[in-house]
Structures are given as structure tokens and as C-alpha cells.
Motif scaffolding. Structure first.
Motif, PDB file in Angstrom:
ATOM      1  N   UNK A 201     -44.923   7.571  -3.974  1.00  0.00           N
ATOM      2  CA  UNK A 201     -45.614   7.510  -5.265  1.00  0.00           C
ATOM      3  C   UNK A 201     -47.114   7.345  -5.066  1.00  0.00           C
ATOM      4  N   UNK A 202     -47.495   6.511  -4.093  1.00  0.00           N
ATOM      5  CA  UNK A 202     -48.920   6.336  -3.791  1.00  0.00           C
ATOM      6  C   UNK A 202     -49.525   7.633  -3.272  1.00  0.00           C
ATOM      7  N   UNK A 203     -48.775   8.346  -2.426  1.00  0.00           N
ATOM      8  CA  UNK A 203     -49.266   9.608  -1.885  1.00  0.00           C
ATOM      9  C   UNK A 203     -49.439  10.641  -2.995  1.00  0.00           C
ATOM     10  N   UNK A 204     -48.465  10.696  -3.917  1.00  0.00           N
ATOM     11  CA  UNK A 204     -48.563  11.647  -5.029  1.00  0.00           C
ATOM     12  C   UNK A 204     -49.780  11.338  -5.898  1.00  0.00           C
ATOM     13  N   UNK A 205     -50.030  10.049  -6.118  1.00  0.00           N
ATOM     14  CA  UNK A 205     -51.192   9.657  -6.923  1.00  0.00           C
ATOM     15  C   UNK A 205     -52.487  10.024  -6.213  1.00  0.00           C
ATOM     16  N   UNK A 206     -52.530   9.813  -4.889  1.00  0.00           N
ATOM     17  CA  UNK A 206     -53.731  10.153  -4.122  1.00  0.00           C
ATOM     18  C   UNK A 206     -53.995  11.655  -4.173  1.00  0.00           C
ATOM     19  N   UNK A 207     -52.932  12.451  -4.140  1.00  0.00           N
ATOM     20  CA  UNK A 207     -53.107  13.904  -4.217  1.00  0.00           C
ATOM     21  C   UNK A 207     -53.641  14.330  -5.583  1.00  0.00           C
ATOM     22  N   UNK A 208     -53.168  13.652  -6.630  1.00  0.00           N
ATOM     23  CA  UNK A 208     -53.669  13.958  -7.968  1.00  0.00           C
ATOM     24  C   UNK A 208     -55.153  13.629  -8.082  1.00  0.00           C
ATOM     25  N   UNK A 209     -55.536  12.487  -7.519  1.00  0.00           N
ATOM     26  CA  UNK A 209     -56.947  12.082  -7.552  1.00  0.00           C
ATOM     27  C   UNK A 209     -57.799  13.092  -6.784  1.00  0.00           C
ATOM     28  N   UNK A 210     -57.281  13.532  -5.623  1.00  0.00           N
ATOM     29  CA  UNK A 210     -58.015  14.518  -4.832  1.00  0.00           C
ATOM     30  C   UNK A 210     -58.185  15.819  -5.614  1.00  0.00           C
ATOM     31  N   UNK A 211     -57.117  16.259  -6.296  1.00  0.00           N
ATOM     32  CA  UNK A 211     -57.192  17.506  -7.049  1.00  0.00           C
ATOM     33  C   UNK A 211     -58.235  17.412  -8.158  1.00  0.00           C
ATOM     34  N   UNK A 212     -58.266  16.259  -8.818  1.00  0.00           N
ATOM     35  CA  UNK A 212     -59.276  16.055  -9.865  1.00  0.00           C
ATOM     36  C   UNK A 212     -60.679  16.061  -9.272  1.00  0.00           C
TER      37      UNK A 212
END
Length: 225
Positions: A201-212
């Protein structure tokens, strides 16, 4: 530890068995002697025309297996009469499910069962007899390479698309003699699963932040210089 040892090489506290070296206070058991396997029998077979999009009685078909559990939000439903047709496949908390048709050997543990549920014909439900094993311990056992290797041996190098009960009951497994130790093993593995889920879940959130951030940086909305 290797499966077979010479007598003099067996470590203290261990013993040689037909399935390899195990702790002295562990046992070798046969599924057919320790569990009841049930499935929807042929004449009760459901057709897809009977699958409902909503209702009060879940139908588990195997496509809802997700990460070792049932995704109830993805289930079809059946009528009350179809649910009541066979008490043996009316699901209970901590039942273990194994697919026996198509993609065989998928495993799920029943939890968070908030509506009555039954099975289609492609799934076994496994229940311990006389408290022979702890359900969650056996669930993890079936999720391991031990069960995978059993299926490979059944296939004998060819593709099999059905797991027959007459073969499945011959699954031999090693187990602690006490339910207490089985629970300890299951709890440890469950805690590890929870930690892995949290990390994912933390990794998925980090990927979302990176995409933004990609959008902001590559359009000039955020300047670094």
C-alpha cells in the motif's frame, strides 16, 4: 534440511520419515484421514444462466479468489433453493477452498462471510475432522511449494485440468502434533502477510505521488531552478 539423511546424520531432535526428516514431535498425515472434502456433485451442476447479479446467497466459482481469500464484491448469487440444495457446501468461516477444474490448485480461506454462500462444481471445500489441523495452518500449507509439488507429481509432466478427489485425498503432509504450534506458525505467517500488504500500500501510494510529480515537473508547473 535435506529430505533424506543417513541415520548418523539426522540431527538431534529430528527423525527420518517417508517424507523426509522432521522434528520428533511432528507427524506425517494423509489428507484423506484428517479432512472431509466436499464439492457440488454433477447432477446439481449450475449453469451460468442461473447466476444472479444480486441476491442474498453468494456463489463462489473460483474467479473471486484474490490473494488467498474471496473477493465477495465480485461474487455472483444464486437462489435460496440452490443454496439449500446441499448442506455440505454451505460455506462457514475458516473453510478452505481449492479449485479442482480449469486452473487447479488455487487456494482460498473463508473469512468475513457476511451472507450465506455456496459453491459451483469446480471447487472443493476442506474441513478438518476431529480437530486434526488448524484451518489457517493448513491453508498456508496449501499455499506453499509442498502442495505445488504434489500437483506437479500428479501431472507427471503433462497438463492436467482436473483435480480428482481420489488423488487429492492422498496428499501427504508434515505437521506439528499440537494445534498450539500450528496456530503459532499460522499467526507468524499471517503477520508477515499483513506487513507485506502494508508495504504494498505504501509503494502504491509512492507511485501515485511520483506520477503526480511527473505531471507537475514535466509541464513546468513546478520549477526546480
Amino acid at each position: 534440511m535435506s529430505a533424506e539423511c543417513r541415520v548418523g546424520d539426522i540431527p538431534s531432535g529430528y527423525k527420518q520419515t517417508e517424507v523426509g526428516v522432521i522434528p520428533k514431535d511432528w507427524e506425517v498425515k494423509l489428507l484423506g484421514n484428517t479432512a472431509i472434502l466436499k464439492a457440488r456433485i454433477g447432477w446439481q451442476g449450475l449453469t451460468t444462466n442461473e447466476y444472479l447479479e444480486s441476491g442474498d446467497y453468494y456463489l463462489v466459482t473460483g474467479t473471486e479468489f484474490k490473494d488467498g481469500y474471496i473477493d465477495w464484491s465480485n461474487c455472483h448469487y444464486v437462489t435460496e433453493s440452490r443454496y439449500k440444495q446441499d448442506k455440505n457446501i454451505q460455506l462457514k468461516e475458516h473453510d478452505i477452498l481449492v479449485t479442482k477444474d480449469g486452473t487447479i490448485g488455487k487456494v482460498a480461506l473463508i473469512n468475513n462471510l457476511h451472507k450465506p454462500a455456496t459453491l459451483n462444481s469446480g471447487i472443493f471445500v476442506i474441513r478438518s475432522t476431529e480437530n486434526a489441523f488448524h484451518p489457517e495452518f493448513f491453508y498456508y500449507l496449501l499455499c506453499s511449494n509442498i502442495f505445488t509439488e504434489f500437483l506437479v507429481q500428479l501431472s507427471a509432466g503433462s497438463t492436467i485440468n482436473h483435480l480428482y478427489q481420489k488423488d487429492f485425498v492422498n496428499f501427504t503432509y508434515k505437521t506439528p502434533a499440537t494445534i498450539k504450534e500450528q496456530i503459532s506458525i499460522a499467526t507468524t505467517l499471517s503477520d508477515m502477510d499483513s506487513e507485506i500488504t502494508a508495504l504494498e500500500e505504501r509503494l502504491a501510494k509512492a507511485r501515485q505521488i511520483k506520477q503526480s510529480m511527473l505531471q507537475e515537473l514535466l509541464t513546468g508547473r513546478i520549477r526546480l531552478v
